[in-house]
Motif scaffolding. Structure first.
Motif, PDB file in Angstrom:
ATOM      1  N   GLU A 120     -12.341 -26.667 -17.292  1.00  0.00           N
ATOM      2  CA  GLU A 120     -12.609 -26.199 -15.938  1.00  0.00           C
ATOM      3  C   GLU A 120     -11.445 -25.354 -15.454  1.00  0.00           C
ATOM      4  OE1 GLU A 120     -14.349 -28.917 -13.046  1.00  0.00           O
ATOM      5  OE2 GLU A 120     -12.921 -28.181 -11.573  1.00  0.00           O
ATOM      6  N   GLY A 121     -11.760 -24.209 -14.954  1.00  0.00           N
ATOM      7  CA  GLY A 121     -10.723 -23.348 -14.389  1.00  0.00           C
ATOM      8  C   GLY A 121     -11.087 -23.041 -12.953  1.00  0.00           C
ATOM      9  N   ASN A 122     -10.148 -23.259 -12.079  1.00  0.00           N
ATOM     10  CA  ASN A 122     -10.418 -23.012 -10.665  1.00  0.00           C
ATOM     11  C   ASN A 122      -9.421 -21.992 -10.157  1.00  0.00           C
ATOM     12  OD1 ASN A 122     -11.316 -23.148  -8.101  1.00  0.00           O
ATOM     13  ND2 ASN A 122     -10.894 -25.323  -7.812  1.00  0.00           N
ATOM     14  N   GLY A 123      -9.896 -20.788  -9.929  1.00  0.00           N
ATOM     15  CA  GLY A 123      -8.996 -19.731  -9.482  1.00  0.00           C
ATOM     16  C   GLY A 123      -9.208 -19.447  -8.004  1.00  0.00           C
ATOM     17  N   ILE A 124      -8.139 -19.424  -7.258  1.00  0.00           N
ATOM     18  CA  ILE A 124      -8.235 -19.112  -5.836  1.00  0.00           C
ATOM     19  C   ILE A 124      -7.401 -17.870  -5.562  1.00  0.00           C
ATOM     20  CG2 ILE A 124      -7.745 -19.906  -3.497  1.00  0.00           C
ATOM     21  CD1 ILE A 124      -8.103 -22.764  -4.569  1.00  0.00           C
ATOM     22  N   LEU A 125      -8.064 -16.849  -5.095  1.00  0.00           N
ATOM     23  CA  LEU A 125      -7.364 -15.602  -4.781  1.00  0.00           C
ATOM     24  C   LEU A 125      -7.340 -15.482  -3.270  1.00  0.00           C
ATOM     25  CD1 LEU A 125      -6.236 -12.829  -5.617  1.00  0.00           C
ATOM     26  CD2 LEU A 125      -8.549 -11.986  -5.585  1.00  0.00           C
ATOM     27  N   ARG A 126      -6.152 -15.348  -2.730  1.00  0.00           N
ATOM     28  CA  ARG A 126      -6.009 -15.332  -1.281  1.00  0.00           C
ATOM     29  C   ARG A 126      -5.200 -14.104  -0.904  1.00  0.00           C
ATOM     30  NH1 ARG A 126      -2.194 -17.176   2.425  1.00  0.00           N
ATOM     31  NH2 ARG A 126      -3.030 -18.316   4.212  1.00  0.00           N
ATOM     32  N   THR A 127      -5.797 -13.236  -0.100  1.00  0.00           N
ATOM     33  CA  THR A 127      -5.080 -12.053   0.352  1.00  0.00           C
ATOM     34  C   THR A 127      -5.010 -12.101   1.860  1.00  0.00           C
ATOM     35  OG1 THR A 127      -6.099 -10.893  -1.480  1.00  0.00           O
ATOM     36  CG2 THR A 127      -4.951  -9.553   0.122  1.00  0.00           C
ATOM     37  N   LEU A 128      -3.817 -12.150   2.360  1.00  0.00           N
ATOM     38  CA  LEU A 128      -3.632 -12.214   3.805  1.00  0.00           C
ATOM     39  C   LEU A 128      -3.051 -10.891   4.278  1.00  0.00           C
ATOM     40  CD1 LEU A 128      -3.597 -13.968   6.421  1.00  0.00           C
ATOM     41  CD2 LEU A 128      -1.232 -14.483   5.862  1.00  0.00           C
ATOM     42  N   LEU A 141     -14.827 -20.467  -9.887  1.00  0.00           N
ATOM     43  CA  LEU A 141     -14.818 -21.729 -10.616  1.00  0.00           C
ATOM     44  C   LEU A 141     -15.556 -21.491 -11.921  1.00  0.00           C
ATOM     45  CD1 LEU A 141     -14.242 -24.835 -10.361  1.00  0.00           C
ATOM     46  CD2 LEU A 141     -16.628 -25.028  -9.700  1.00  0.00           C
ATOM     47  N   SER A 142     -14.922 -21.838 -13.018  1.00  0.00           N
ATOM     48  CA  SER A 142     -15.654 -21.693 -14.272  1.00  0.00           C
ATOM     49  C   SER A 142     -15.592 -23.004 -15.032  1.00  0.00           C
ATOM     50  CB  SER A 142     -15.090 -20.531 -15.092  1.00  0.00           C
ATOM     51  OG  SER A 142     -14.255 -20.997 -16.094  1.00  0.00           O
TER      52      SER A 142
END
Lengths: 317, 1134
Positions: B566-574, B614-615
Motif C-alpha cells: 500500500e502506498g499513500n501519497g499526499i501532495l499538498r500545495t499551499l 492511494l495505491s
C-alpha cells in the motif's frame, strides 16, 4: 500414501475454487471514469456532448453571402480551404489530410448509432419507457440532422424527377466500424432522413426544450421537418410544419435590445433557440476567418441574419 | 554483541508494541529514532494529528488507517518476539557434543565453513573465530568440512569431544562459485540456465552511491541503456530505461520491476538500495517470458537481503555523504543580453510591440521595451534611454540564478542492519535514512526505511514460513524555482538588497492603476516566491509479504505466497496570500460594479491544493516446484503455478480558497462564468475536485521445466497464459500462451573436448514470446466521463474514447537469443557473447480508417518492430598477485526498426518535429532532416525540393512526398557500453568506470527568429552573431538573416536542415571509486568484522565527443548536465 493423496486433493480443491472465482474477479472495470455504456443514463451522457458532436459543416456558410473578405485578406488565408470555399473553387481541400465538414457529422452519426445499437440490449419497461423513448428519439433526430447536413454539402439538391438515380450520401446505420460504406441514392437519403425525424417526432414527447436548447423537442422536430421539405421543394408541407413549430414556440428577440458592440451579442441559450448545432471549427461560438479580417458569429439556424449582430470585424481574441 | 542481542530481544518488541498502541505516532517515533529528539525539526515537518485530519478532510479514513497500522505493528511485533527466543541454538547442551576450530594453512580462522556429519542430516557453520559445536555426533562419524575457496576435507570423530584445529587447504581452481540467478519464480544455477541473465551482486551495487536503486545499474549492466533527452527529442511515450532497445510504440515501454518475487507497483524511490542483496536483469524470452504479458520490455528482479540460518548476529552499518557541485548554467545555449536587446530594438523599430502596447489585455512588456516606449513618447531623453539599456546589456541573469536558485547537492545516507539465524530460523532487520538537499534551492528529499524478515522452519524442516515487512516514508519538498526567466538581463535583487520585482504576465503600469489601490499587489518577485513556495509530497508505503513452503517429498515442494503493498501519497500545495498565484487569482475574480464597488469572488487568504493518491496491490501465488536428480545423469527441475494480482488506485483532489490555519472560508461560486480582470476574458473559478479509481486485475497460469543430461545438455521450456480485466472475456478466451524453449550445450564437459586453454565453453539458444499491454484500449466500445469538463449547459458528458475493437489482443514480442559463455585458464578471461533478434508483433499502432465510420484513425494491433543486437561481456584479470588489475568490458548494440506501420507521416513537417510518427524501415525515434542548399543572396535559407534549391518553405513542409526528407539516424544510441577497471593493492582498491555511447544524432538548436521574438532565447549566441547581415555573407555563413515578420516555416527549414545535425558519439568518465579496507586480524577484531572507507566521484565529464560545440549529448534538454558529485563513506560490519 493415503495422507499424501488427501493433501494433494486439498490443493486441487483450492485450485478449483480459485478457478471458480476467476470469472468474477476479471469482470471489474479497469477505471471508474471509463465504462462500456449500457444503461440509459450512461448512453444519455454521450448525446449531451456539445463539444465533439452537435456540429454542422461550415462549407455552406463559408461559401455563402453572409460575410465578405477583402482581396488582401482572401489571398492571405492560412488554409487554402478558407479561400477556396469563398470563391467556389472546384478543388476546395487541395489534398488536406482531414475534412472536418465530412468527418465531424459522421462522428455524430457514430454516437447516435452507438446509442441506438446499445439501446437494443436495454429492456424497455414501464419504469423507463419515457427515458428510453426520449433517448432513442434524440439519437434518431441527431443522426437525421447529420445526414441532412451532409446531403446539403456533399450531394446534389433534391429533384423528385431524378432522386432515385442521383447519388446521395453513405447512410451508416450501425456502429460497427467494419461495416462497408455504400453510397445511397438521393431518394433513399431523404427517405431515411424523413423516416428518422418522423420516428423521433413520435418518441420525443417534450414540447419545448427546457434548458439551453441542446436537446431536441417537438418544436425542433417540426422545425427540422419544415426545413427538409423546404429543400425538397415541397412547400405546402414546409409551411405546415413551420406553422406547427411556431405554434409551440414563437418567441422573438428585439434586436434593438442587443448590444452590437459586445464580442458575443447572442449567446447559445437565447430566447428564440429551439435546437443548436455549431460549425465544425474549434471555437463553437466565434468563427475566426482571419486574424486581421472578420469573424462571423453563427448561432442557432432559424435566425434572420443581421450583419450588426452576426458579422463582426475581428479585433482581438 | 550482547548489546545487540538485547536490542533485538527487548528493545524492538517494546518499540513495536509502543507503536501498536499509538500508531499515529509512528512518524514521530521514527524521526526520534533517526534524528534524536530534535523537537524543532519534528515540529516543522510533522503536522500534528489535528492538522493531519484536516488535510485528509476525512476523519473516518484516518481512523481506518490507524487501525490498519495498529494491526500491522502488532503482527510485526509478534513476528519479532518469536524469533528472538530460540536464538541461542549453538549453546544448547546435549549429549554427543563435538567441538572444533576450522583454520586455514596459515592458522587463520575460517568463518562460515560448513561442517557436515556424513550420513546424518546434521550440519553447522563455523563462527567468526572458526569454532563450531555439533550435537548428536557419535564416535566413528566422519565430518565433512567445506568452504568456498578451500578444498573439502574429511575428519573422523575419535574419542575426545574436542577435535582441536582442523586445517583446510586453499583451492585456487574453485574460485568460481556457482552463481544462482533469480527469476522471481525460482532460483536457477547459472550453469544450467539457457536464458540471458545479468546478475549484479551487493558488491557491484554498492560501488555506486545513490539514493535510487535503479541508478546503480547504470554502466554496470550489459544491455541496459539509460535514455536521456527523452522529453523533447523522443516525443510521446518515452522510456528512461530500456533493456535491449525499444520494442513497443504506444504500450508500456518500461521494463517490469520485480521486488521480492512480485511485480513492484509502488514508487521505486521508496526502495532503500542498502537493503538490496542482488539484482538480476532478465533479457531474453527464456528468462523473462515466465512473466508473460508484462515481460515484453525485459524484467529487473530485485531481491532484498535476508538472514542466513546458523550464523551469529551480524550488524552492518554504512554512512555516506555526497557533495555535488553547483550546476553549470553557462553550458546550455542561451542568447546573451546584448544580442537579445539588439533583437528587441529591431522589433520595436518595426512596430512589433505596437499591438501589445495598445492591446486591451495589457500583456507584459520587457523592461527594455518599456524604456524604448518611454523614449518614443518623449518621457526620457535618448541619452537616458541609452544609459538605462546599457545597464541591462551588462547583466546576466544566470549569475543571479546560480546564486539564488541553485546550490550544492548535499546527500546523506545511513543504513543499519542486523541479521543472523539459528538452526531453523533466520532474521534480518534493516533501517535506512536518507536526507538529500538537491541542487535546486529549497528542494529536498527525506526517506526513512524500516524492514525486517523472518524465516522459520517447522515440521522437521519441511515447512518453511517467511514473513517480511517494509515500511518507507518519503518526504519531498518541491519548492525550488527552475523556470528560466525570459529575459537574459533581469536582476533578482535590487541595488538596495531587496528582492526585485520582474515583469510578469501583465504590464505593471496598467495593473498598478487598475484597482485604485483596492486590488492586491500584482507584482511578481521571484525570490519572494522562492522563499514562500510550500509544496510537499509525502509518501508512506508499506509492504507485507509472506511465504509458506512445504516440502511434500524430497525435491518436490508446494508454496503459497501473498503480498500486500500500500502506498499513500499526499501532495499538498499551499499558496499563501503573499504568493503571486494567490494575489493574481483573487484579483482576477474581483468584480467591479458600475458604482465602483469591489467584490472578491475568491476570498482573501491562502489557496490550498490537496491531492491524495492511494495505491494498493495484492498478489497471491500458488506454486509447485520440482527439482530432482535421477541417477547420475538426469536432472529435472520444473515449476507449475497460478497467480492472481490486483493493482488498484484511488486518487482524489480538492482545493480550498480562503484557507488559513483555522479553517477555510465559506463556499465559492464554482458554477458561474465571470468576467476576469485585467483582460476582461471570461472564466470559472476552479473547483480543483477530481476523483478517479482504477483497478487492473490479472490471473495467470504458468509452468516451466528444465532438463539437464550429464551436466552438459540442457533443454528448457516455459509457458504462461495471462488474463486480465482490461480486455474483457473474448480476448481472454482467445489468448494464446506466451512461451519459450531453449537449449544449451556445455562443450567443455564433452569427453572429446581437449582444449585446455579454454576450460569452459558453452552454447545457448532460446526462442520464445514475451508480452506487453496498452491499458488505454478495450475491445468493447468505451466512453470516458470527465466530471470536470462540462457541456454548454454545465453538466458532465461522455466522450466516445474507443470504438469497438473485438480483435484487440496482447502485443507479442518474439525473441531469439544465441549465447556463448567461455572461460580461459585461471579465469584470465571470461565472458559472454550474445546475439539477439526481437520481433514485436501485433504492436498497437495507429492506422487511418474511412472517416465515414465516425473515426478518422484507429488504434489497434497493426504494427511490427524489430530490434537486433549484440551483448558482449568480457571480464579479464590483467595482473594477478600483490597488485591486481581486472577489467570488465561491456559492449552492446541494439538497433530498432519499425517494420510495419500503416500510417505514414501526413507531411514532412510531422516527420521532422517528432512525436510518434514512424516511417517503416527506420528506428521508432529517428532524426530526419531537409537537405541544405546554402543561403541565397538575400540571406534566406534554401533546402532541396525535388533536387533543386528552394525557398518555398510551406510547400516543402506541408508536402506528403517524403522523398524530400533525408533520414539521418537514431535519437537513442544504438551502440553503448562501458569499460571498468579495478585495481587492488593491499587494502586499497580503485575502480574507474568509463562509459560510451555511439551512433546517435541530435540537432544543434540552430536559430529560430520566431521563437526569439516571443522571448524563447535558448539558442547559441554564436549562431546569432554569425547570422547573414549583408549580401555576400552567404559565402561565409549558413545562419539566415533576421527578417520581420518572422516566418515559422523559414525558421524550420534552417533548424531542421542537415547542416545542424551533430553526432552524439561520446566517451564519458563516469565515476571513480577509491576504497580502503582496514586490515583486521583474521576472524575479526573485537569490535569490527570488517571496516571499509571509500570515496566516490560521479559525473566526471566527457573525455571525447564528436560534436565540438561543447554540448553534452546526454543533457540537451536540461538546463545543465548532472553536476559532478563527491561522496565519502564508511561501511562497517560488527
Amino acid at each position: 500414501m493415503k495422507k499424501k493423496i488427501l493433501e494433494y486433493s486439498k490443493i486441487l480443491l483450492l485450485c478449483v475454487l480459485f478457478m471458480g472465482c476467476k470469472k468474477e474477479f476479471l469482470e471489474k472495470k479497469p477505471a471508474s471514469n471509463i465504462s462500456v455504456p449500457s444503461t440509459i443514463e450512461e448512453l444519455r451522457l454521450l448525446l449531451i456532448n456539445t463539444v465533439d458532436i452537435r456540429r454542422s459543416p461550415a462549407l455552406g456558410e463559408l461559401s455563402g453571402d453572409d460575410y465578405y473578405m477583402e482581396k488582401a485578406e482572401w489571398s492571405g488565408q492560412f488554409l487554402p480551404y478558407f479561400s477556396n470555399s469563398y470563391v467556389w473553387s472546384s478543388d476546395i481541400y487541395q489534398g488536406a489530410a482531414s475534412v472536418l465538414d465530412w468527418n465531424t457529422p459522421y462522428t455524430q452519426v457514430l454516437y447516435a448509432n452507438v446509442v441506438l445499437d446499445r439501446l437494443k440490449k436495454v429492456e424497455r419497461n414501464g419504469g423507463n419507457a419515457e427515458a428510453y423513448d426520449e433517448l432513442k428519439g434524440t439519437a434518431l433526430f441527431m443522426r437525421a440532422w447529420s445526414f441532412f447536413d451532409l446531403a446539403q454539402v456533399f450531394a446534389v439538391p433534391y429533384d423528385a424527377q431524378t432522386a432515385a438515380t442521383d447519388l446521395g450520401i453513405p447512410l451508416r446505420e450501425t456502429a460497427d466500424i467494419d461495416a462497408p460504406t455504400v453510397r445511397a441514392s438521393i431518394k433513399d437519403t431523404y427517405d431515411r432522413i424523413l423516416a428518422d425525424i418522423g420516428e423521433a417526432g413520435r418518441l420525443i414527447r417534450i414540447e419545448k426544450s427546457p434548458i439551453n436548447g441542446y436537446m431536441p423537442s417537438k418544436a425542433s422536430v417540426y422545425g427540422f421537418l419544415s426545413r427538409v421539405y423546404l429543400t425538397m421543394r415541397e412547400y405546402p408541407r414546409a409551411s405546415l410544419y413551420a406553422d406547427s413549430a411556431l405554434g409551440i414556440k414563437a418567441t422573438l428577440i428585439n434586436y434593438n435590445t442587443l448590444s452590437t458592440s459586445a464580442t458575443v451579442p447572442l449567446t447559445t441559450d437565447h430566447a428564440e433557440s429551439i435546437y443548436q448545432s455549431t460549425l465544425v471549427t474549434a471555437n463553437p461560438l466565434v468563427y475566426v476567418v482571419t486574424s486581421q479580417g472578420y469573424s462571423i458569429v453563427i448561432r442557432c439556424f432559424m435566425q434572420a441574419i443581421r450583419r450588426m449582430i452576426f458579422v463582426k470585424p475581428f479585433t482581438s481574441r | 554483541m550482547k548489546k545487540i542481542r538485547y536490542f533485538i530481544v527487548r528493545a524492538l518488541p517494546c518499540l513495536f508494541f509502543k507503536l501498536a498502541q499509538k500508531p499515529d505516532n509512528i512518524p514521530k517515533l521514527l524521526f526520534e529514532l533517526s534524528f534524536g529528539k530534535d523537537k524543532q525539526f519534528m515540529q516543522s515537518r510533522e503536522p500534528d494529528s489535528n492538522q493531519l485530519a484536516e488535510l485528509c478532510k476525512d476523519e473516518l479514513r484516518l481512523q481506518k488507517l490507524k487501525r490498519k497500522m495498529g494491526l500491522c505493528c502488532l503482527i510485526i511485533a509478534i513476528m519479532f518476539i518469536i524469533p528472538c527466543i530460540p536464538n541461542e541454538a549453538h549453546s544448547q547442551e546435549s549429549s554427543g557434543l563435538v567441538k572444533g576450530k576450522v583454520l586455514d594453512e596459515s592458522k587463520r580462522a575460517i568463518p562460515s565453513a560448513t561442517v557436515r556429519v556424513l550420513g546424518k542430516k546434521i550440519f553447522i557453520l563455523s563462527d567468526i573465530q572458526g569454532n563450531f559445536l555439533l550435537q548428536n555426533v557419535s564416535r566413528g562419524d566422519t565430518l565433512l568440512l567445506s568452504c568456498v575457496g578451500f578444498k573439502d576435507a574429511k575428519f573422523g570423530v575419535g574419542n575426545g569431544d574436542d577435535l582441536g584445529e582442523l586445517v583446510l587447504v586453499q583451492d585456487n581452481t574453485q574460485l568460481m562459485d556457482v552463481e544462482i540467478v533469480s527469476t522471481g519464480y525460482q532460483q536457477v544455477p547459472r550453469e544450467r540456465a539457457t536464458g540471458s541473465f545479468v546478475q549484479l551482486d551487493t558488491k557491484l551495487l554498492n560501488r555506486r552511491v545513490s539514493t535510487n536503486i535503479l541508478d546503480r545499474l547504470e554502466g554496470v549492466t550489459s544491455g541496459l541503456s539509460f535514455n536521456r533527452n527523452t522529453i523533447s527529442s523522443n516525443g510521446s511515450n518515452p522510456s528512461s530505461l530500456s533493456v535491449r532497445g525499444r520494442s513497443t510504440i504506444f504500450a508500456n515501454p518500461n521494463p517490469l520491476i520485480v521486488v521480492d518475487n512480485f511485480p513492484f507497483s509502488g514508487d521505486i524511490s521508496a526502495i532503500n538500495p542498502n537493503d538490496i542483496a542482488s539484482i538480476t536483469v532478465l533479457k531474453d524470452a527464456a528468462a523473462a517470458s515466465i512473466w508473460g504479458a508484462l515481460s515484453g520490455n525485459g524484467v529487473i528482479v530485485i531481491t532484498t537481503k535476508k538472514g542466513t540460518m546458523g550464523t551469529a548476529p551480524k550488524v552492518d552499518f554504512s554512512a555516506n555523504l555526497t557533495i555535488g557541485e553547483r550546476p553549470d548554467l553557462y553550458k546550455a545555449p542561451r542568447l546573451s543580453a546584448s544580442s537579445f536587446i539588439e533583437v528587441e530594438k529591431f522589433l520595436f523599430d518595426k512596430g512589433y510591440y505596437n499591438s501589445r502596447i495598445t492591446s486591451s489585455t495589457h500583456p507584459v512588456l520587457s523592461p527594455v521595451v518599456e524604456i524604448l516606449l518611454r523614449r518614443r513618447s518623449g518621457q526620457i531623453s535618448s541619452l537616458d534611454s541609452a544609459k538605462l539599456i546599457g545597464d541591462y546589456a551588462g547583466n546576466d541573469t544566470r549569475s543571479d540564478l546560480a546564486e539564488y536558485y541553485y546550490r550544492n547537492v548535499v546527500n546523506q545516507q545511513y543504513s543499519l542492519s542486523v541479521s543472523g539465524g539459528a538452526d531453523s530460523h533466520s532474521y534480518y532487520l534493516g533501517a535506512g535514512l536518507d536526507r538529500n538537499l538537491t541542487s535546486l534551492e529549497r528542494n529536498s528529499f527525506d526517506r526513512i526505511n524500516i524492514n525486517g524478515s523472518n524465516t522459520f522452519l517447522f515440521a522437521k524442516k519441511r515447512l518453511e514460513w517467511t514473513t517480511a515487512f517494509y515500511y518507507t516514508r518519503n518526504h519531498t519538498e518541491n519548492n525550488g524555482l527552475s523556470a528560466t526567466l525570459g529575459y537574459p538581463y533581469l536582476k533578482l535583487k535590487n541595488a538596495d538588497g531587496s528582492n526585485a520585482s520582474i515583469p510578469y504576465q501583465y504590464r505593471k503600469p496598467y495593473v498598478d492603476t487598475l484597482g485604485n489601490g483596492k486590488l492586491l499587489d500584482w507584482s511578481y518577485r521571484p525570490l519572494d516566491e522562492l522563499a514562500q513556495n510550500d509544496n510537499v509530497t509525502s509518501l508512506t508505503e508499506y509492504r507485507l509479504n509472506t511465504l509458506l513452503k512445504y516440502t511434500i517429498l524430497r525435491g518436490f515442494d508446494a508454496s503459497v505466497q501473498y503480498q500486500y503493498n500500500e502506498g499513500n501519497g499526499i501532495l499538498r500545495t499551499l499558496y499563501n496570500q503573499d504568493r503571486f498565484y494567490t494575489r493574481d487569482y483573487i484579483n482576477r475574480f474581483t468584480q467591479i460594479s458600475s458604482g465602483g464597488v469591489y467584490t472578491r469572488l475568491v476570498p482573501l487568504g491562502a489557496i490550498l491544493d490537496n491531492r491524495n493518491n492511494l495505491s494498493v496491490s495484492q498478489n497471491l501465488r500458488g506454486q509447485f516446484a520440482f527439482n530432482q536428480k535421477f541417477g547420475k545423469q538426469h536432472d529435472l527441475s520444473a515449476i507449475l503455478g497460478m497467480e492472481a494480482r490486483e493493482v488498484s488506485g484511488n486518487s482524489a483532489s480538492n482545493r480550498l480558497y480562503g484557507y488559513s490555519e483555522v479553517g477555510a472560508a465559506g463556499a465559492v461560486n464554482y458554477l458561474g462564468t465571470f468576467v476576469m480582470l485585467p483582460t476582461n476574458s471570461t472564466g470559472m473559478i476552479e473547483s480543483g475536485l477530481s476523483q478517479l479509481q482504477t483497478s487492473n486485475r490479472f490471473v495467470s497460469t504458468f509452468a516451466n521445466a528444465a532438463y539437464t543430461y550429464a551436466d552438459r545438455y540442457t533443454l528448457s521450456a516455459s509457458a504462461r497464459k495471462d488474463e486480465s480485466n482490461v480486455f474483457g472475456a473474448t480476448t481472454n478466451q482467445k489468448g494464446i500462451p506466451l512461451w519459450s524453449v531453449g537449449a544449451s550445450w556445455q562443450i567443455s564437459s564433452e569427453p572429446f573436448y581437449q582444449f585446455e586453454e579454454i576450460p569452459y565453453l558453452r552454447f545457448r539458444i532460446t526462442r520464445g514470446y514475451q508480452g506487453n499491454v496498452d491499458n488505454s484500449l478495450s475491445p468493447q466500445v468505451t466512453v470516458t466521463t470527465n466530471p470536470i469538463s462540462l457541456n454548454t449547459a454545465g453538466s458532465p458528458y461522455s466522450v466516445l474514447s474507443n470504438p469497438p475493437n473485438p480483435e484487440l489482443r496482447w502485443e507479442r514480442i518474439g525473441m531469439i537469443n544465441l549465447g556463448l559463455d567461455f572461460r580461459f585458464r585461471e579465469n584470465r578471461v571470461q565472458g559472454t557473447f550474445e546475439f539477439f533478434s526481437k520481433n514485436g508483433r501485433d504492436l498497437i499502432g495507429i492506422s487511418t480508417i474511412d472517416p465515414t465510420t465516425g473515426v478518422q484513425t484507429f488504434k489497434g494491433n497493426s504494427a511490427n518492430m524489430n530490434v537486433r543486437g549484440l551483448d558482449v561481456t568480457l571480464n579479464t584479470r590483467n595482473l594477478v598477485g600483490k597488485f591486481n588489475w581486472s577489467s570488465v568490458l561491456l559492449f552492446s548494440i541494439a538497433r530498432d526498426r519499425v517494420t510495419k506501420y500503416l500510417l505514414s507521416p501526413p507531411t514532412i513537417s510531422a516527420a521532422l518535429t517528432g512525436g510518434i510518427s514512424p516511417i517503416e524501415g527506420n528506428p521508432l525515434y529517428s532524426i530526419y532532416a531537409l537537405e541544405w542548399a546554402g543561403l541565397n543572396t538575400s540571406g534566406n535559407p534554401q533546402v532541396l525540393l525535388n533536387g533543386l534549391p528552394s525557398t518555398n518553405y510551406s510547400a516543402i513542409l506541408s508536402s506528403a512526398d517524403l522523398s524530400n526528407l533525408k533520414y539521418i539516424g537514431p535519437v537513442n544510441p544504438p551502440v553503448f557500453g562501458s569499460l571498468r577497471n579495478d585495481f587492488d593493492c593491499g587494502n586499497w582498491n580503485i575502480s574507474i568506470n568509463i562509459s560510451y555511447k555511439f551512433g546517435n544524432y541530435f540537432r544543434n538548436p540552430g536559430l529560430g527568429y520566431g521563437n526569439i521574438f516571443t522571448g524563447n532565447i535558448s539558442y547559441m549566441d554564436s549562431q546569432y552573431l554569425s547570422r547573414w547581415k549583408n549580401p555576400g555573407d552567404e559565402a561565409i555563413t549558413d545562419v539566415p538573416s533576421m527578417i520581420y515578420p518572422a516566418n515559422a516555416n523559414r525558421d524550420m527549414a534552417y533548424n531542421y536542415s542537415d547542416i545542424l545535425i551533430e553526432r552524439g558519439d561520446h566517451i564519458r568518465l563516469q565515476d571513480i571509486n577509491l576504497s580502503y579496507d582496514f586490515a583486521l586480524p583474521k576472524g575479526g577484531s573485537k569490535l569490527f568484522r570488517s571496516l571499509r572507507i571509500f570515496t566516490y566521484v560521479n559525473n566526471l565529464g566527457i573525455l571525447w565527443s564528436v560534436n565540438k560545440l561543447g554540448l553534452d549529448p546526454d543533457y540537451l534538454t536540461s538546463a545543465f548536465a548532472n553536476p559532478r558529485t563527491y561522496a565519502f563513506g564508511i561501511r562497517a560490519g560488527l
